[in-house]
Design an enzyme around this catalytic site. Structure first.
Site, PDB file in Angstrom:
ATOM      1  N   GLU A   1     -19.310 -58.466 -21.984  1.00 39.20           N
ATOM      2  CA  GLU A   1     -18.328 -58.608 -20.915  1.00 39.20           C
ATOM      3  C   GLU A   1     -19.106 -59.077 -19.684  1.00 39.20           C
ATOM      4  OE1 GLU A   1     -15.122 -55.796 -18.580  1.00 39.20           O
ATOM      5  OE2 GLU A   1     -16.157 -54.978 -20.324  1.00 39.20           O
TER       6      GLU A   1
ATOM      7  N   ARG B   1     -25.703 -47.205 -31.097  1.00 39.36           N
ATOM      8  CA  ARG B   1     -26.266 -47.895 -29.935  1.00 39.36           C
ATOM      9  C   ARG B   1     -27.668 -47.373 -29.619  1.00 39.36           C
ATOM     10  NH1 ARG B   1     -23.545 -48.365 -25.026  1.00 39.36           N
ATOM     11  NH2 ARG B   1     -21.709 -48.906 -26.212  1.00 39.36           N
TER      12      ARG B   1
ATOM     13  N   LYS C   1     -23.668 -49.638 -17.312  1.00 36.66           N
ATOM     14  CA  LYS C   1     -23.544 -50.547 -16.169  1.00 36.66           C
ATOM     15  C   LYS C   1     -23.124 -49.803 -14.913  1.00 36.66           C
ATOM     16  CE  LYS C   1     -22.147 -54.321 -19.052  1.00 36.66           C
ATOM     17  NZ  LYS C   1     -20.899 -54.642 -19.719  1.00 36.66           N
TER      18      LYS C   1
HETATM   19  P1  ATP Z   1     -22.127 -50.572 -20.948  1.00 36.25           P
HETATM   20  O1  ATP Z   1     -21.552 -49.343 -21.578  1.00 36.25           O
HETATM   21  O2  ATP Z   1     -23.538 -50.443 -20.563  1.00 36.25           O
HETATM   22  O3  ATP Z   1     -21.281 -51.125 -19.876  1.00 36.25           O
HETATM   23  P2  ATP Z   1     -20.903 -52.292 -22.782  1.00 36.25           P
HETATM   24  O4  ATP Z   1     -20.797 -51.844 -24.174  1.00 36.25           O
HETATM   25  O5  ATP Z   1     -19.706 -52.146 -21.933  1.00 36.25           O
HETATM   26  O6  ATP Z   1     -22.157 -51.638 -22.131  1.00 36.25           O
HETATM   27  P3  ATP Z   1     -20.628 -55.052 -23.257  1.00 36.25           P
HETATM   28  O7  ATP Z   1     -20.945 -56.174 -22.363  1.00 36.25           O
HETATM   29  O8  ATP Z   1     -19.211 -54.754 -23.515  1.00 36.25           O
HETATM   30  O9  ATP Z   1     -21.362 -53.779 -22.682  1.00 36.25           O
HETATM   31  O10 ATP Z   1     -21.433 -55.141 -24.623  1.00 36.25           O
HETATM   32  C1  ATP Z   1     -21.800 -56.308 -25.287  1.00 36.25           C
HETATM   33  C2  ATP Z   1     -22.336 -55.923 -26.627  1.00 36.25           C
HETATM   34  O11 ATP Z   1     -23.512 -55.145 -26.494  1.00 36.25           O
HETATM   35  C3  ATP Z   1     -21.340 -55.070 -27.392  1.00 36.25           C
HETATM   36  O12 ATP Z   1     -21.274 -55.527 -28.717  1.00 36.25           O
HETATM   37  C4  ATP Z   1     -21.906 -53.687 -27.301  1.00 36.25           C
HETATM   38  O13 ATP Z   1     -21.551 -52.917 -28.405  1.00 36.25           O
HETATM   39  C5  ATP Z   1     -23.410 -53.958 -27.247  1.00 36.25           C
HETATM   40  N1  ATP Z   1     -24.117 -52.879 -26.595  1.00 36.25           N
HETATM   41  C6  ATP Z   1     -23.907 -52.363 -25.360  1.00 36.25           C
HETATM   42  N2  ATP Z   1     -24.728 -51.328 -25.116  1.00 36.25           N
HETATM   43  C7  ATP Z   1     -25.506 -51.183 -26.231  1.00 36.25           C
HETATM   44  C8  ATP Z   1     -26.560 -50.287 -26.612  1.00 36.25           C
HETATM   45  N3  ATP Z   1     -26.982 -49.310 -25.800  1.00 36.25           N
HETATM   46  N4  ATP Z   1     -27.123 -50.452 -27.835  1.00 36.25           N
HETATM   47  C9  ATP Z   1     -26.710 -51.427 -28.655  1.00 36.25           C
HETATM   48  N5  ATP Z   1     -25.725 -52.302 -28.365  1.00 36.25           N
HETATM   49  C10 ATP Z   1     -25.126 -52.187 -27.174  1.00 36.25           C
HETATM   50 MG    MG Z   2     -17.855 -52.681 -22.103  1.00 34.87          MG
END
Ligand code: ATP
Ligand code: MG
Length: 595
Positions: free
Chosen positions: A39, A270, A280
């Site tokens: 995102e 994760r 974030k």
């Molecule tokens: P955050 O919770 O930090 O905001 P997010 O999951 O909202 O992270 P996105 O931009 O939606 O961030 O994620 C993009 C991709 O990265 C998704 O497929 C998500 O599952 C993966 N991702 C995010 N955080 C992790 C992590 N700690 N380990 C592995 N994959 C991750």
């Molecule tokens: Mg997200």
């Protein structure tokens, strides 16, 4: 290929096994197409590196491809600045999406068209309850939801309302479009999930074209299917969303609107790392609160921060291989990441000499004004990287802590009467020292033995235990060095038990979304994680470095002998101003601390 990556066959993991099995059965005709779907609402962090390496890695191993897809369904939080930085970070990690750069917003027309189709099939309806009512009738994990009074609206009525939602006739929150699945399902995600909401907001790509926006669960599976993704790899919290993922695309495929074979969602645990925060929302607080110097502060667990810190893409791949891909959550200690970086840098980084906390060493029996050149290997295990020369002279810089006035037992460096080898040069014997008014040692005096020059016959015959580095005062140049350390001083910042043992995996909390909810992580900090910042996470010093370092290009990485791994700062290092960041120390200095 670097030695760090030279591991022959990749270690098996369950994702690799699924893909291999699909290739064997011909489920996708041998195609492997994955995607990385960030995102664009922030900078990528270390956790994203795991996802990027997994998705692009699986595709590359199988001769497939990986798409970069910006999941830009929330018009309020997204920005092109983030998109550029995300693309750059993926490229920095060493991956390429070719022409396959997409946006969820590319599919807004199709998504809308499909939504009308669901309404026409009697599989979706416009619900006019308030957000509070929607939440209240949703039920809980143990109680079923209650059907909306609008659930039996005719397709014609819903279609009319949905078109008017799109036309901008209603304010935000007046209606939502919901799939008609099962309000009694034990899986809350299947209880008539909202798929469209009204948002009178401009979108960074589609501008004012839309005032209804599709929600994540609906958008993601359809985007995957439209791009003919085969394996849609995501993190565990989406496990309970998988039935919905399958429901939506199965219906559309049954209706002839999507092509089979359909993508399959695969969930993995994760990355959870100690001594950092990887959300974030918290990273934004660090930046906005001025606790760090920006998103690319070398202490930040962002990929832009990692790059400035001197961490390497190869080190991240090594970390990914070492920690594997798992189905259950577990904490990875920061030392595992630091070791991966050390191992990669140890294999590749050229050696240089820097004296971080200099004091003067004067060799009284060396000719004043005299000097000689000493050959120094660029890498002790890799002669092909060549040698360079350092000037040896009467006055040298040495490290303050390589001298002690009254050393404890077992101290093998300089002390009155003691001998050490000045590496690549001579053995010296300490004959005295001088102090300033404050009692700090300013000068150490010694004599050298001309028969002990390194590399000359017989020179190594006399053994001394200490072996210290040095630079000629006349040749060394000053450099700004930033000694970075961990950003937090405890393994679990903000936790009530910040030193606690996290051996047991935690259950992944299923995100529960209703229209109007924002999809922020639901972690509730029990203490303020900012209270756990490490006050010593950066120290700026002026060091003396060998002249070659002043000529280093930005981002060049080195081992400073006996001190650690350092990188020429990407932004601040320039000709006339040498600036180095410490990437990581030579040895782990954290294990055994605290507790
Ligand atoms: P955050 O919770 O930090 O905001 P997010 O999951 O909202 O992270 P996105 O931009 O939606 O961030 O994620 C993009 C991709 O990265 C998704 O497929 C998500 O599952 C993966 N991702 C995010 N955080 C992790 C992590 N700690 N380990 C592995 N994959 C991750
Ligand atoms: Mg997200």
């Amino acid at each position: 290929m670097t030695s760090a990556r030279a591991a022959s066959a990749p270690a098996p993991n369950f994702v690799r096994s699924i893909v291999a099995e699909d290739n064997r059965t011909g489920k996708y005709g041998g195609r492997v197409v994955t995607r990385f779907p960030p995102e664009p609402n922030g900078y990528l962090h270390f956790g994203h590196a795991k996802s990027i390496i997994l998705n692009f890695g699986i595709a590359a191993e199988n001769g497939g491809r990986c798409h970069l897809r910006f999941d830009d369904t929330n018009p309020l939080k997204e920005d092109v600045e983030y998109e550029d930085s995300i693309a750059e970070a993926v490229r920095w990690l060493g991956f390429d999406w070719g022409e396959h750069r997409y946006h969820a917003s590319d599919y807004y027309d199709r998504l809308y068209e499909f939504a009308e189709w669901f309404i026409a099939q009697g599989l979706a309806y416009v619900d006019s309850q308030s957000a509070a009512e929607l939440r209240a009738t949703r039920g809980t994990l143990t109680e079923p939801g209650r059907p909306s009074p609008y659930r039996e609206r005719t397709p014609a009525e819903s279609l009319d309302l949905f078109r008017r939602m799109r036309a901008g006739e209603f304010p935000d929150g007046a209606h939502v479009l919901r799939l008609k699945i099962d309000m009694a399902s034990p899986n809350v995600n299947m209880r008539d999930p909202a798929i469209y909401r009204i948002r009178h907001a401009a979108h960074h790509r589609t501008g004012d074209k839309w005032c209804v926006y599709p929600l994540y669960d609906y958008t993601h599976c359809i985007s995957d299917a439209l791009e003919r993704i085969t394996h849609s790899i995501c993190t565990l919290e989406f496990q309970d969303h998988r039935p919905l993922y399958d429901w939506v695309i199965e219906k559309l495929a049954d209706g002839g609107l999507l092509e089979r074979p359909l993508p399959q969602q695969i969930e993995f645990a994760r990355l959870k790392l100690t001594y950092v925060v990887l959300s974030k929302r918290k990273l934004i607080q660090l930046v906005e609160g001025g606790h760090v110097a920006g998103w690319d502060d070398p202490r930040m667990p962002t990929l832009v921060g990692a790059r400035r810190r001197g961490y390497t893409p190869e080190g991240f791949r090594l970390l990914a291989e070492r920690t594997g891909v798992s189905k259950s959550d577990a904490w990875i200690d920061m030392s595992v990441l630091e070791d991966a970086m050390r191992d990669d840098l140890n294999a590749r980084a050229e050696r240089r000499v820097a004296v971080l906390d200099p004091i003067r060493l004067v060799i009284d029996n060396y000719p004043a004004g005299g000097s000689e050149r000493c050959a120094v290997p660029n890498h002790p295990q890799r002669p092909e990287l060549g040698r360079r020369e350092l000037t040896f002279a009467r006055e040298l810089w040495i490290e303050r802590d390589d001298f002690m006035e009254s050393p404890p037992k077992g101290y093998f460096r300089l002390a009155p009467g003691a001998e050490v080898r000045l590496r690549y040069a001579y053995i010296v014997r300490c004959t005295g020292f001088e102090k300033d008014a404050a009692g700090n040692v300013t000068v150490v005096r010694c004599t050298y033995d001309p028969a002990t020059r390194s590399g000359t016959p017989g020179a190594e015959a006399r053994k001394v235990k200490g072996n210290i580095h040095w630079l000629a005062v006349d040749e060394a140049v000053p450099a700004e060095v930033r000694l970075y350390d961990r950003l937090f001083r405890v393994p679990f910042p903000g936790d009530r038990n910040p030193w606690g043992d996290r051996g047991a995996p935690e259950a992944a909390a299923a995100p529960v979304k209703v229209a109007g909810d924002d999809d922020d992580d639901a972690e509730s900090a029990e203490r303020n994680f900012l209270d756990d910042l490490n006050p010593g996470s950066v120290q700026k010093i002026t060091a003396q470095v060998e002249p070659a370092l002043a000529q280093a290009s930005a981002e060049a990485r080195y081992q400073f002998e006996r001190a650690g791994y350092f990188v020429a700062d990407r932004h601040d290092h320039a000709s006339g101003r040498a600036v180095f960041n410490r990437t990581v120390t030579l040895k782990d200095s954290w294990s055994g601390r605290g507790g």
